[in-house]
Design an enzyme around this catalytic site. Structure first.
Site, PDB file in Angstrom:
ATOM      1  N   HIS A   1       1.627  32.698  27.136  1.00  0.00           N
ATOM      2  CA  HIS A   1       1.757  33.612  25.998  1.00  0.00           C
ATOM      3  C   HIS A   1       0.669  33.287  24.967  1.00  0.00           C
ATOM      4  O   HIS A   1       0.479  32.123  24.606  1.00  0.00           O
ATOM      5  CB  HIS A   1       3.145  33.461  25.364  1.00  0.00           C
ATOM      6  CG  HIS A   1       3.355  34.412  24.231  1.00  0.00           C
ATOM      7  ND1 HIS A   1       3.580  35.763  24.428  1.00  0.00           N
ATOM      8  CD2 HIS A   1       3.336  34.232  22.893  1.00  0.00           C
ATOM      9  CE1 HIS A   1       3.697  36.364  23.260  1.00  0.00           C
ATOM     10  NE2 HIS A   1       3.554  35.453  22.307  1.00  0.00           N
TER      11      HIS A   1
ATOM     12  N   GLU B   1      15.655  34.625  27.127  1.00  0.00           N
ATOM     13  CA  GLU B   1      15.210  35.077  25.814  1.00  0.00           C
ATOM     14  C   GLU B   1      13.691  35.259  25.834  1.00  0.00           C
ATOM     15  O   GLU B   1      12.967  34.376  26.324  1.00  0.00           O
ATOM     16  CB  GLU B   1      15.595  34.037  24.761  1.00  0.00           C
ATOM     17  CG  GLU B   1      15.819  34.632  23.394  1.00  0.00           C
ATOM     18  CD  GLU B   1      16.189  33.561  22.386  1.00  0.00           C
ATOM     19  OE1 GLU B   1      15.631  33.570  21.281  1.00  0.00           O
ATOM     20  OE2 GLU B   1      16.997  32.679  22.748  1.00  0.00           O
ATOM     21  N   LEU B   2      13.202  36.380  25.309  1.00  0.00           N
ATOM     22  CA  LEU B   2      11.783  36.728  25.403  1.00  0.00           C
ATOM     23  C   LEU B   2      10.867  35.662  24.775  1.00  0.00           C
ATOM     24  O   LEU B   2      11.075  35.261  23.623  1.00  0.00           O
ATOM     25  CB  LEU B   2      11.539  38.081  24.698  1.00  0.00           C
ATOM     26  CG  LEU B   2      10.093  38.565  24.670  1.00  0.00           C
ATOM     27  CD1 LEU B   2       9.644  38.998  26.061  1.00  0.00           C
ATOM     28  CD2 LEU B   2       9.916  39.699  23.674  1.00  0.00           C
TER      29      LEU B   2
ATOM     30  N   GLU C   1      -6.848  29.789  27.663  1.00  0.00           N
ATOM     31  CA  GLU C   1      -5.695  30.212  28.468  1.00  0.00           C
ATOM     32  C   GLU C   1      -5.937  29.850  29.932  1.00  0.00           C
ATOM     33  O   GLU C   1      -5.077  29.286  30.609  1.00  0.00           O
ATOM     34  CB  GLU C   1      -5.484  31.730  28.366  1.00  0.00           C
ATOM     35  CG  GLU C   1      -5.028  32.205  27.011  1.00  0.00           C
ATOM     36  CD  GLU C   1      -4.506  33.639  27.059  1.00  0.00           C
ATOM     37  OE1 GLU C   1      -3.892  34.025  28.066  1.00  0.00           O
ATOM     38  OE2 GLU C   1      -4.714  34.366  26.083  1.00  0.00           O
TER      39      GLU C   1
END
Ligand code: GRF
Length: 191
Positions: free
Chosen positions: A108, A142-143, A173
């Site tokens: 993320h 949960e996101l 990343e």
């Protein structure tokens, strides 16, 4: 280690992992690259490289429950030991998340718990944050939450806009995702 990678778009993180598998930096085999978008650039490139690919789109004729079942079937048939969500834009059903508890990771582009969800780079710029970064975490229902495996921060430069910031974060990343997957494959990161 059998690796399934789920994508929705460009697939640059997936390709970084695929490169590292090819070079031997990650001791794993890619058993599936799945896209939920028909024209994802990443899926075309994965197919070009001879990786096992599948496109599974949710067309309007099927409900969410049916699509979730198809997704679970597609993933389980590939028998992955680890699932990597690399830009996969779809909120996963609890059954799939629970089936791969501790065996599914997500990358993320924010320093979670800051900025779950989309448009993270834009939010960082809008809020005048001095730092941005990425998080790799285990997936829970949960996101964009779940136990954090790795984070990497970068400074936001005065001249950054959301696009330059995203572009400067992306190589981190790639390297952090490769490092994490390699660590899981060789048992240095427990899953
Ligand atoms: C990356 O920024 C990733 O962190 C986020 O979605 C983006 C996907 O980029 N979850 P790519 O498809 O891997 O190039």
């Amino acid at each position: 280690m059998q690796l399934a990678i789920l994508i929705s778009g460009r697939g640059s993180n997936m390709l970084a992992v695929a490169d590292a598998v090819k070079s031997g930096e990650i001791d794993a085999t890619i058993c599936l690259v799945l896209s939920n978008k028909e024209n994802a650039l990443g899926i075309e490139e994965a197919a070009r490289r001879g990786l096992p690919t599948q496109v599974l789109t949710k067309d309007k004729s099927i409900g969410r429950a049916e699509y979730d079942k198809q997704l679970l079937d597609a993933v389980t048939s590939a028998k992955p030991d680890l699932i990597v969500l690399a830009g996969f834009i779809y909120i996963l059903d609890k059954e799939l998340v629970d089936a791969y508890s501790g065996k599914m990771i997500n990358i993320h582009p924010s320093l979670l718990p800051k900025y779950p969800g989309l448009h993270t780079h834009r939010k960082v710029i809008a809020n005048g944050d001095k730092q941005h970064g990425l998080t790799i975490h285990y997936v829970t229902s949960e996101l964009d939450s779940g136990p954090i495996i790795m984070q990497r921060a970068i400074d936001v430069l005065a001249e950054d806009d959301e696009h330059t910031l995203a572009a400067r974060l992306l190589p981190y990343e790639h390297s952090c995702l490769v490092e994490t997957v390699a660590g899981i494959a060789n048992g240095e990161v427990c899953s």
